[in-house]
Design a protein around this motif. Structure first.
Motif, PDB file in Angstrom:
ATOM      1  N   SER A 277     -87.218  20.021-118.947  1.00 18.02           N
ATOM      2  CA  SER A 277     -86.414  20.059-120.163  1.00 18.02           C
ATOM      3  C   SER A 277     -84.949  19.852-119.783  1.00 18.02           C
ATOM      4  O   SER A 277     -84.600  19.806-118.608  1.00 18.02           O
ATOM      5  N   HIS A 278     -84.112  19.742-120.798  1.00 18.78           N
ATOM      6  CA  HIS A 278     -82.700  19.486-120.539  1.00 18.78           C
ATOM      7  C   HIS A 278     -81.856  19.848-121.757  1.00 18.78           C
ATOM      8  O   HIS A 278     -82.376  20.056-122.854  1.00 18.78           O
ATOM      9  N   LYS A 279     -80.563  19.890-121.531  1.00 22.05           N
ATOM     10  CA  LYS A 279     -79.560  19.937-122.595  1.00 22.05           C
ATOM     11  C   LYS A 279     -78.531  18.893-122.199  1.00 22.05           C
ATOM     12  O   LYS A 279     -78.008  18.913-121.084  1.00 22.05           O
ATOM     13  N   ALA A 280     -78.266  17.959-123.093  1.00 18.86           N
ATOM     14  CA  ALA A 280     -77.349  16.867-122.787  1.00 18.86           C
ATOM     15  C   ALA A 280     -76.222  16.847-123.817  1.00 18.86           C
ATOM     16  O   ALA A 280     -76.457  17.025-125.017  1.00 18.86           O
ATOM     17  N   PHE A 281     -75.011  16.614-123.327  1.00 17.79           N
ATOM     18  CA  PHE A 281     -73.854  16.585-124.208  1.00 17.79           C
ATOM     19  C   PHE A 281     -72.746  15.761-123.572  1.00 17.79           C
ATOM     20  O   PHE A 281     -72.746  15.488-122.371  1.00 17.79           O
ATOM     21  N   VAL A 282     -71.801  15.365-124.403  1.00  6.55           N
ATOM     22  CA  VAL A 282     -70.606  14.666-123.949  1.00  6.55           C
ATOM     23  C   VAL A 282     -69.438  15.592-124.232  1.00  6.55           C
ATOM     24  O   VAL A 282     -69.368  16.211-125.297  1.00  6.55           O
ATOM     25  N   VAL A 283     -68.541  15.731-123.253  1.00  7.17           N
ATOM     26  CA  VAL A 283     -67.347  16.553-123.434  1.00  7.17           C
ATOM     27  C   VAL A 283     -66.104  15.684-123.301  1.00  7.17           C
ATOM     28  O   VAL A 283     -66.112  14.656-122.627  1.00  7.17           O
ATOM     29  N   LYS A 284     -65.046  16.127-123.974  1.00  8.22           N
ATOM     30  CA  LYS A 284     -63.785  15.384-123.997  1.00  8.22           C
ATOM     31  C   LYS A 284     -62.665  16.285-123.484  1.00  8.22           C
ATOM     32  O   LYS A 284     -62.563  17.451-123.864  1.00  8.22           O
ATOM     33  N   TYR A 285     -61.828  15.714-122.615  1.00  2.00           N
ATOM     34  CA  TYR A 285     -60.625  16.388-122.126  1.00  2.00           C
ATOM     35  C   TYR A 285     -59.425  15.528-122.517  1.00  2.00           C
ATOM     36  O   TYR A 285     -59.428  14.317-122.292  1.00  2.00           O
ATOM     37  N   SER A 286     -58.406  16.159-123.108  1.00  2.00           N
ATOM     38  CA  SER A 286     -57.163  15.445-123.416  1.00  2.00           C
ATOM     39  C   SER A 286     -56.019  16.454-123.465  1.00  2.00           C
ATOM     40  O   SER A 286     -56.242  17.667-123.457  1.00  2.00           O
ATOM     41  N   LEU A 287     -54.793  15.942-123.532  1.00  5.86           N
ATOM     42  CA  LEU A 287     -53.606  16.789-123.351  1.00  5.86           C
ATOM     43  C   LEU A 287     -53.466  17.906-124.374  1.00  5.86           C
ATOM     44  O   LEU A 287     -53.008  18.985-124.039  1.00  5.86           O
TER      45      LEU A 287
END
Length: 190
Positions: free
Chosen positions: A52-62
């Motif tokens: 199984s898994h958990k998948a996500f996209v994360v964003k870093y910005s100022l």
């Protein structure tokens, strides 16, 4: 459209199951391409039986999330792919396996290059240093082995008490009490 936080530490990003990408993209990626590699690299943490898994996209910005403090992942093995954008600084760092996250550990710093991925044990302490400019996006896949985590929760180090969950939940499954991981003939994976 529903939008949950990617995890308890990141505020900006998206869960890929909310976009319908689990069964069409992430599951085949895990089963056909990642699991043969994790079976060889991480047999001690269930790399051959990631189910199984958990998948996500994360964003870093100022003016949003700049960094990510020392932590463990709720996973046996993690894939972290830099999806890029233009950014400076923001390297990843890694400490020891099962190391106390506070104070900040002695660590090895790794440059996270766009379009490159990094596999690591979920139980290895790590984090992301602050970006200095720009914007960075990362694809994160927490891969889990129910055969491992049904015996001992990787987050609290106790025998888990199972509750109903939607989708993959946290990677636990109902199983017989004596369910233990089996050995795997790695040659059969090729």
């Amino acid at each position: 459209m529903p939008k949950g936080r990617p995890n308890t530490m990141n505020n900006y990003g998206v869960l890929l199951n909310e976009l319908g990408m689990d069964e069409t993209f992430i599951t085949p990626l895990r089963e056909k391409y990642l699991q043969p590699i994790t079976a060889l690299l991480y047999p001690d943490v269930g790399g051959a039986c990631l189910d199984s898994h958990k998948a996500f996209v994360v964003k870093y910005s100022l003016h949003e999330d700049l960094d990510l403090s020392s932590h463990y992942d709720n996973a046996e093995v993690t894939l972290n792919v830099s999806l890029g954008k233009d950014f400076t600084e923001g390297n990843l760092y890694f400490g020891d396996f099962s190391q106390d996250p506070t104070p900040v550990p002695k660590y090895v710093e790794i440059e996270h290059v766009g379009a490159q991925g990094l596999l690591h044990r979920g139980g290895q302490i790590h984090g992301a240093l602050p970006i200095a400019s720009g914007e960075r996006w990362n694809l994160i896949i927490w891969m889990r082995s129910s055969a491992i985590r049904n015996q001992l929760c990787p987050m609290c180090n106790k025998k888990p008490e199972l509750v109903e969950a939607e989708g993959f939940g946290d990677g636990f499954t109902e199983s017989p009490e004596d369910d233990v991981p089996e050995t795997v003939n790695l040659c059969s994976l090729w």
